[in-house]
Design an enzyme around this catalytic site. Structure first.
Site, PDB file in Angstrom:
ATOM      1  N   GLN A   1       0.826  -1.217   0.000  1.00 45.43           N
ATOM      2  CA  GLN A   1       0.000   0.000   0.000  1.00 45.43           C
ATOM      3  C   GLN A   1       0.855   1.261   0.000  1.00 45.43           C
ATOM      4  O   GLN A   1       0.341   2.355  -0.224  1.00 45.43           O
ATOM      5  CB  GLN A   1      -0.901   0.024   1.241  1.00 45.43           C
ATOM      6  CG  GLN A   1      -2.021  -0.976   1.196  1.00 45.43           C
ATOM      7  CD  GLN A   1      -3.132  -0.587   0.241  1.00 45.43           C
ATOM      8  OE1 GLN A   1      -3.343   0.585  -0.044  1.00 45.43           O
ATOM      9  NE2 GLN A   1      -3.850  -1.577  -0.255  1.00 45.43           N
TER      10      GLN A   1
ATOM     11  N   CYS B   1     -11.117  -8.162   0.944  1.00 45.11           N
ATOM     12  CA  CYS B   1     -11.278  -9.582   1.221  1.00 45.11           C
ATOM     13  C   CYS B   1     -12.312  -9.815   2.313  1.00 45.11           C
ATOM     14  O   CYS B   1     -12.982 -10.826   2.329  1.00 45.11           O
ATOM     15  CB  CYS B   1      -9.965 -10.206   1.667  1.00 45.11           C
ATOM     16  SG  CYS B   1      -8.553  -9.432   0.972  1.00 45.11           S
TER      17      CYS B   1
HETATM   18  N1  PLP Z   1      -0.609  -6.568   1.224  1.00 45.26           N
HETATM   19  C1  PLP Z   1      -1.372  -5.483   1.292  1.00 45.26           C
HETATM   20  C2  PLP Z   1      -1.096  -4.451   2.338  1.00 45.26           C
HETATM   21  C3  PLP Z   1      -2.421  -5.305   0.385  1.00 45.26           C
HETATM   22  O1  PLP Z   1      -3.191  -4.225   0.447  1.00 45.26           O
HETATM   23  C4  PLP Z   1      -2.644  -6.315  -0.594  1.00 45.26           C
HETATM   24  C5  PLP Z   1      -3.749  -6.205  -1.547  1.00 45.26           C
HETATM   25  O2  PLP Z   1      -4.656  -5.436  -1.409  1.00 45.26           O
HETATM   26  C6  PLP Z   1      -1.799  -7.421  -0.613  1.00 45.26           C
HETATM   27  C7  PLP Z   1      -0.790  -7.522   0.313  1.00 45.26           C
HETATM   28  C8  PLP Z   1      -1.974  -8.506  -1.629  1.00 45.26           C
HETATM   29  O3  PLP Z   1      -1.506  -8.101  -2.898  1.00 45.26           O
HETATM   30  P1  PLP Z   1      -2.066  -8.819  -4.228  1.00 45.26           P
HETATM   31  O4  PLP Z   1      -3.487  -8.360  -4.349  1.00 45.26           O
HETATM   32  O5  PLP Z   1      -1.192  -8.301  -5.314  1.00 45.26           O
HETATM   33  O6  PLP Z   1      -1.941 -10.268  -4.032  1.00 45.26           O
END
Ligand code: PLP
Length: 358
Positions: A151, A297
Site C-alpha cells: 500500500q 477480502c
Molecule cells: N498486502 C497489502 C497491504 C495489500 O493491500 C494487498 C492487496 O490489497 C496485498 C498484500 C496482496 O496483494 P495482491 O493483491 O497483489 O496479491
C-alpha cells in the site's frame, strides 16, 4: 503491447525473441529495484503481493527456522502464513501504531522473522519503520525484517522508509500496473528458500516463466510514479481531506479513523455509528460510488475487521466502517459525488432504523 503480440518471447529461451524478452525483464528489474532502494539482483518478480508476502514469510522460516513476530494489523497475505507458523502478534494502540514496548518484549535471539507493514491497507496508517527496525536489530539480532509495502509504494518513498528492511513486498496493481504481478526485494545477505521450484527462473528464487508484459507494465508504472509521486500526493491528499471535512461536517456521529497520525494520501477511513457497512456500500454503489467496508477480502463479513479490532474500536462502531480510497484517476467530481451520496445514504439508513425501532 509488443510483449503480448509481436515480441512474445519466453525470457528463458535462447533465440532473439527470448533474449529480447529477457532484456525487457532485466530492464524492468532495474527500475523497480531502484524505486525500492535495492540492487537489481536483489529483486524477485512474483505473481502479486500475496505471493511476495508468502515467499518472504514462509521462505525465510524454511531457510532459517525460528520464532516469528508480526503485527496484529497485517494484511492476510502476511498474517495467515505468520499464524500458520505460530507467530506472536505485536499489538497496536488505538491510533493503529505498533506498541513499541510490547514489540520489544516479544523479540529475542530466537526470533527469525519480524514482519511489520509500512502502511495499512484499511486505514492508510503509516508505521514508524526506522524506530521499529532499531528495536528489531537490538532485541532480535538474528531476525530478518520484512515489510509489506504494497500500500505504500504509490504514496511514500519506500526506498528511504524501508531502507532498514531485509525483505520488501510490493504489488503492481497498487501502483498503476496490472493485477497478478508483484515483487519481493531480498536484500543481501538475506537468504530464503524458494516456494515455487522448477525451472530456476529469478535466480532460483521463484521458478516459473515470468509475466513479461505484466513486469514491463509494472516498471513503466513505477517509472512514472517516482517522477509524479510528490505532486500526486499533494493533489490526492487535498481531495481526500475534502472528503474528510465534508463527511465530518454533514454526517453526525462519525469517527475519522487515525485522525492524528501519518497516513497515505489516498485513504479516508470512517466509522459511522448506527449504520451497517454493507447497507452503506449497497446504497453508495447505486450512486456509482464503489467503496469498501474494510479490506476487500473481508467485506461481507458481519464483524469488524481484525485491524479495527486490534485498534480496540468499539465493535458496534466498527460495524459501520467505511474505506473511501482515491487513486490517480480520482477527480473533484468524484469527491463531489461521494459528498452527495454518502450523507443521503446514511440519513436514509438511520431513518429506516429509527422507524423499525418504532
Ligand atoms: N498486502 C497489502 C497491504 C495489500 O493491500 C494487498 C492487496 O490489497 C496485498 C498484500 C496482496 O496483494 P495482491 O493483491 O497483489 O496479491
Amino acid at each position: 503491447m509488443p510483449f503480448l503480440t509481436t515480441e512474445f518471447g519466453n525470457p528463458s529461451g535462447a533465440h532473439r525473441l527470448a533474449r529480447d524478452a529477457n532484456r525487457a525483464v532485466d530492464e524492468s528489474r532495474e527500475v523497480v529495484a531502484e524505486a525500492l532502494g535495492v540492487l537489481p539482483g536483489e529483486l524477485v518478480f512474483t505473481g502479486g503481493g500475496t505471493e511476495a508476502d508468502n515467499l518472504a514469510v514462509l521462505g525465510a522460516i524454511e531457510a532459517r527456522p525460528g520464532l516469528v513476530v508480526c503485527s496484529a494489523i497485517e494484511h492476510h497475505a502476511v498474517l495467515d502464513p505468520c499464524e500458520k507458523l505460530g507467530a506472536a502478534l505485536a499489538p497496536v494502540d488505538s491510533r493503529g501504531l505498533i506498541d513499541l514496548d510490547r514489540l520489544e518484549e516479544l523479540l529475542d535471539s530466537e526470533t527469525s522473522l519480524v514482519s511489520i507493514m509500512l502502511a495499512n491497507n484499511e486505514t492508510g496508517i503509516v508505521q514508524p519503520f526506522h524506530e521499529i527496525a532499531a528495536i528489531v536489530r537490538k532485541q532480535a539480532p538474528n531476525a530478518l525484517l520484512h515489510t509489506d509495502a504494497v500500500q505504500a509504494l504509490a504514496w511514500l518513498d519506500v526506498a528511504a522508509l524501508a531502507a532498514d528492511a531485509d525483505l520488501i513486498s510490493v504489488s503492481a496493481h497498487k501502483v498503476g500496473g496490472t493485477q497478478g504481478v508483484g515483487a519481493l526485494a531480498i536484500r543481501e545477505p538475506a537468504k530464503l528458500a524458494a516456494r515455487a521450484i522448477g525451472g530456476g527462473q529469478e535466480r532460483g528464487r521463484r521458478s516459473g516463466t515470468q509475466n513479461v508484459a505484466g513486469i514491463v507494465a509494472m516498471a513503466a508504472a513505477v517509472e512514472e510514479l517516482v517522477v509524479t509521486r510528490d505532486s500526486e500526493v499533494l493533489r490526492v491528499e487535498r481531495l481526500r481531506d475534502q472528503i474528510r471535512d465534508g463527511v465530518l461536517a454533514t454526517i453526525p456521529e462519525v469517527i475519522y479513523t487515525g485522525d492524528d497520525v501519518t497516513r497515505t494520501a489516498n485513504i479516508a477511513h470512517f466509522c459511522v455509528r448506527d449504520v451497517e457497512s454493507e447497507s452503506m456500500l449497497f446504497l453508495l454503489e447505486r450512486s456509482d460510488v464503489f467503496a469498501s467496508a474494510a479490506s476487500s477480502c473481508s467485506s461481507g463479513a458481519m464483524e469488524p475487521s481484525h485491524v479495527l479490532q486490534a485498534m480496540g474500536v468499539d465493535p458496534k462502531l466498527g460495524l459501520g466502517s467505511l474505506r473511501l480510497s482515491l487513486g490517480h484517476t480520482s477527480t473533484q467530481a468524484d469527491v463531489d459525488a461521494v459528498l452527495t451520496a454518502l450523507p443521503q445514504a446514511v440519513d436514509r439508513l438511520r431513518t429506516s432504523q429509527e422507524n423499525q425501532n418504532g
